[in-house]
Design a protein around this motif. Structure first.
Motif, PDB file in Angstrom:
ATOM      1  N   LEU A  20       0.827  -1.200   0.000  1.00  0.00           N
ATOM      2  CA  LEU A  20       0.000   0.000   0.000  1.00  0.00           C
ATOM      3  C   LEU A  20       0.867   1.259   0.000  1.00  0.00           C
ATOM      4  O   LEU A  20       0.542   2.253  -0.660  1.00  0.00           O
ATOM      5  CB  LEU A  20      -0.933  -0.003   1.214  1.00  0.00           C
ATOM      6  N   ALA A  21       1.975   1.228   0.737  1.00  0.00           N
ATOM      7  CA  ALA A  21       2.888   2.371   0.728  1.00  0.00           C
ATOM      8  C   ALA A  21       3.456   2.570  -0.670  1.00  0.00           C
ATOM      9  O   ALA A  21       3.551   3.702  -1.161  1.00  0.00           O
ATOM     10  CB  ALA A  21       4.010   2.150   1.742  1.00  0.00           C
ATOM     11  N   ASP A  22       3.825   1.475  -1.327  1.00  0.00           N
ATOM     12  CA  ASP A  22       4.322   1.572  -2.702  1.00  0.00           C
ATOM     13  C   ASP A  22       3.246   2.101  -3.638  1.00  0.00           C
ATOM     14  O   ASP A  22       3.523   2.898  -4.539  1.00  0.00           O
ATOM     15  CB  ASP A  22       4.798   0.200  -3.188  1.00  0.00           C
ATOM     16  N   MET A  23       1.994   1.650  -3.433  1.00  0.00           N
ATOM     17  CA  MET A  23       0.899   2.094  -4.279  1.00  0.00           C
ATOM     18  C   MET A  23       0.676   3.597  -4.139  1.00  0.00           C
ATOM     19  O   MET A  23       0.451   4.304  -5.129  1.00  0.00           O
ATOM     20  CB  MET A  23      -0.376   1.344  -3.927  1.00  0.00           C
ATOM     21  N   GLU A  24       0.755   4.116  -2.919  1.00  0.00           N
ATOM     22  CA  GLU A  24       0.615   5.558  -2.731  1.00  0.00           C
ATOM     23  C   GLU A  24       1.696   6.319  -3.499  1.00  0.00           C
ATOM     24  O   GLU A  24       1.432   7.357  -4.119  1.00  0.00           O
ATOM     25  CB  GLU A  24       0.704   5.909  -1.243  1.00  0.00           C
ATOM     26  N   THR A  25       2.923   5.803  -3.466  1.00  0.00           N
ATOM     27  CA  THR A  25       4.011   6.451  -4.181  1.00  0.00           C
ATOM     28  C   THR A  25       3.749   6.459  -5.683  1.00  0.00           C
ATOM     29  O   THR A  25       3.947   7.462  -6.368  1.00  0.00           O
ATOM     30  CB  THR A  25       5.346   5.743  -3.886  1.00  0.00           C
ATOM     31  N   VAL A  26       3.299   5.331  -6.218  1.00  0.00           N
ATOM     32  CA  VAL A  26       2.981   5.235  -7.638  1.00  0.00           C
ATOM     33  C   VAL A  26       1.900   6.235  -8.017  1.00  0.00           C
ATOM     34  O   VAL A  26       1.991   6.948  -9.018  1.00  0.00           O
ATOM     35  CB  VAL A  26       2.546   3.799  -8.001  1.00  0.00           C
ATOM     36  N   LEU A  27       0.857   6.316  -7.206  1.00  0.00           N
ATOM     37  CA  LEU A  27      -0.274   7.180  -7.530  1.00  0.00           C
ATOM     38  C   LEU A  27       0.074   8.655  -7.408  1.00  0.00           C
ATOM     39  O   LEU A  27      -0.494   9.495  -8.103  1.00  0.00           O
ATOM     40  CB  LEU A  27      -1.466   6.833  -6.628  1.00  0.00           C
ATOM     41  N   ARG A  28       1.009   8.991  -6.525  1.00  0.00           N
ATOM     42  CA  ARG A  28       1.443  10.391  -6.439  1.00  0.00           C
ATOM     43  C   ARG A  28       2.279  10.779  -7.634  1.00  0.00           C
ATOM     44  O   ARG A  28       2.214  11.905  -8.106  1.00  0.00           O
ATOM     45  CB  ARG A  28       2.248  10.625  -5.146  1.00  0.00           C
ATOM     46  N   GLY A  29       3.096   9.840  -8.103  1.00  0.00           N
ATOM     47  CA  GLY A  29       3.956  10.129  -9.251  1.00  0.00           C
ATOM     48  C   GLY A  29       5.306  10.661  -8.832  1.00  0.00           C
ATOM     49  O   GLY A  29       5.498  11.107  -7.698  1.00  0.00           O
ATOM     50  N   GLN A  88       7.199  13.332  -4.561  1.00  0.00           N
ATOM     51  CA  GLN A  88       7.788  12.426  -3.599  1.00  0.00           C
ATOM     52  C   GLN A  88       7.935  13.057  -2.219  1.00  0.00           C
ATOM     53  O   GLN A  88       8.183  12.354  -1.249  1.00  0.00           O
ATOM     54  CB  GLN A  88       9.161  11.955  -4.094  1.00  0.00           C
ATOM     55  N   THR A  89       7.807  14.354  -2.094  1.00  0.00           N
ATOM     56  CA  THR A  89       7.965  14.980  -0.795  1.00  0.00           C
ATOM     57  C   THR A  89       6.729  14.790   0.040  1.00  0.00           C
ATOM     58  O   THR A  89       5.612  14.681  -0.450  1.00  0.00           O
ATOM     59  CB  THR A  89       8.237  16.490  -0.951  1.00  0.00           C
ATOM     60  N   ALA A  90       6.912  14.777   1.364  1.00  0.00           N
ATOM     61  CA  ALA A  90       5.778  14.557   2.267  1.00  0.00           C
ATOM     62  C   ALA A  90       4.700  15.598   2.078  1.00  0.00           C
ATOM     63  O   ALA A  90       3.517  15.317   2.161  1.00  0.00           O
ATOM     64  CB  ALA A  90       6.277  14.570   3.720  1.00  0.00           C
ATOM     65  N   GLY A  91       5.093  16.846   1.803  1.00  0.00           N
ATOM     66  CA  GLY A  91       4.107  17.899   1.686  1.00  0.00           C
ATOM     67  C   GLY A  91       3.175  17.739   0.523  1.00  0.00           C
ATOM     68  O   GLY A  91       2.127  18.365   0.471  1.00  0.00           O
ATOM     69  N   ALA A  92       3.538  16.896  -0.461  1.00  0.00           N
ATOM     70  CA  ALA A  92       2.711  16.730  -1.646  1.00  0.00           C
ATOM     71  C   ALA A  92       1.651  15.655  -1.471  1.00  0.00           C
ATOM     72  O   ALA A  92       0.835  15.458  -2.347  1.00  0.00           O
ATOM     73  CB  ALA A  92       3.590  16.385  -2.846  1.00  0.00           C
ATOM     74  N   GLN A  93       1.671  14.965  -0.340  1.00  0.00           N
ATOM     75  CA  GLN A  93       0.759  13.852  -0.154  1.00  0.00           C
ATOM     76  C   GLN A  93      -0.630  14.326   0.260  1.00  0.00           C
ATOM     77  O   GLN A  93      -0.781  15.282   1.020  1.00  0.00           O
ATOM     78  CB  GLN A  93       1.302  12.896   0.906  1.00  0.00           C
ATOM     79  N   LEU A  94      -1.632  13.608  -0.242  1.00  0.00           N
ATOM     80  CA  LEU A  94      -2.973  13.790   0.300  1.00  0.00           C
ATOM     81  C   LEU A  94      -3.005  13.179   1.691  1.00  0.00           C
ATOM     82  O   LEU A  94      -2.444  12.108   1.916  1.00  0.00           O
ATOM     83  CB  LEU A  94      -3.997  13.074  -0.576  1.00  0.00           C
ATOM     84  N   THR A  95      -3.659  13.840   2.619  1.00  0.00           N
ATOM     85  CA  THR A  95      -3.758  13.292   3.967  1.00  0.00           C
ATOM     86  C   THR A  95      -5.214  13.137   4.356  1.00  0.00           C
ATOM     87  O   THR A  95      -6.042  14.022   4.126  1.00  0.00           O
ATOM     88  CB  THR A  95      -3.043  14.186   4.998  1.00  0.00           C
ATOM     89  N   LEU A  96      -5.511  12.005   4.973  1.00  0.00           N
ATOM     90  CA  LEU A  96      -6.874  11.743   5.419  1.00  0.00           C
ATOM     91  C   LEU A  96      -7.286  12.726   6.499  1.00  0.00           C
ATOM     92  O   LEU A  96      -8.442  13.157   6.550  1.00  0.00           O
ATOM     93  CB  LEU A  96      -6.977  10.303   5.922  1.00  0.00           C
TER      94      LEU A  96
END
Length: 241
Positions: free
Chosen positions: A64-73, A77-85
């Motif tokens: 799942l962690a790998d999948m999140e990385t793939v979907l972000r592109g 890759q930086t933490a600030g670019a992630q969607l957060t629940l």
């Protein structure tokens, strides 16, 4: 993407951040939904998203962690670019005593909770879309959690992207593979497919993290729920750095 509904090999490889050779091997082995048209591979956008959903639902935390990385592109890759629940789950859309005693009653009940945000423009249409998606395949998982969502983003009836959460006092049958009662219902309301898949992976990862479900089931306020999720996500981001 072809005619808005299909990918060719090159565009899907770019979309999934896979090499064309790897994607070709998946297609040739029947490991991804695909068809050949005049000697070229074509991929249905809808089938690809369903395939990704199924992979997310059955994955372990590392996958799942790998999948999140793939979907972000690669550009995110930086933490600030992630969607957060914890940012998408709005306090007004958290109900710790959901008023539903049967499976059919869950859909209008969780939509009524979501509508408290002012971001749902048609409760009946959203409830119907959730029910139609569940009739295709249940989103209930063995952890007693359901990840409710429509087949495609309901942009015409949503004012913005958000997530809602409803908790039942006791679980009800909702269709998971082991008939384990479901008591926690996340409602995912996103405006585009990739963000939908990304937050689906994030929730799937979160519910198998230590102590998270126990905390959500014991939480006594929306603020407590958000604190539990925020702490778990902080751990995810720290591990990724």
């Amino acid at each position: 993407m072809m005619s808005g509904t299909e990918f060719d090999l090159s565009r899907l490889a770019d979309y999934l951040h896979l090499s064309p050779d790897k994607l070709l091997r998946l297609a040739e082995r029947g490991q991804i939904p695909a068809r050949r048209l005049r000697g070229e591979w074509r991929f249905s956008e809808q089938e690809i998203h369903q395939w990704l959903e199924q992979r997310i639902g059955g994955s372990n935390p590392e996958d799942l962690a790998d999948m999140e990385t793939v979907l972000r592109g690669p550009q995110s890759q930086t933490a600030g670019a992630q969607l957060t629940l914890s940012e998408l789950l709005l306090p007004a859309a958290i109900e710790l005593n959901l008023d539903a005693r049967t499976r059919p009653a869950v859909f209008p009940a969780i939509v009524a909770v979501a509508a408290r945000t002012g971001l749902v423009w048609d409760n009946d249409k959203l409830a119907a879309a959730l029910k139609a998606r569940e009739e295709l395949q249940s989103t209930a998982l063995e952890q007693g959690v359901a990840l409710l969502h429509a087949r495609r983003p309901q942009t015409h009836i949503l004012g913005d992207a958000f997530v809602a959460l409803g908790r039942l006092p006791s679980g009800i049958p909702f269709g998971n593979s082991r008939n384990i009662p479901t008591d926690l219902f996340f409602l995912i309301c996103m405006l585009e497919d990739k963000s939908h898949l990304q937050i689906l992976a994030r929730i799937s990862r979160l519910i198998v993290a230590p102590n998270v479900l126990e905390g959500l089931r014991a939480a006594d306020s929306p603020q407590n729920v958000l604190a539990i999720i925020r702490d778990a996500e902080t751990t995810f981001l720290a591990d990724a750095s």
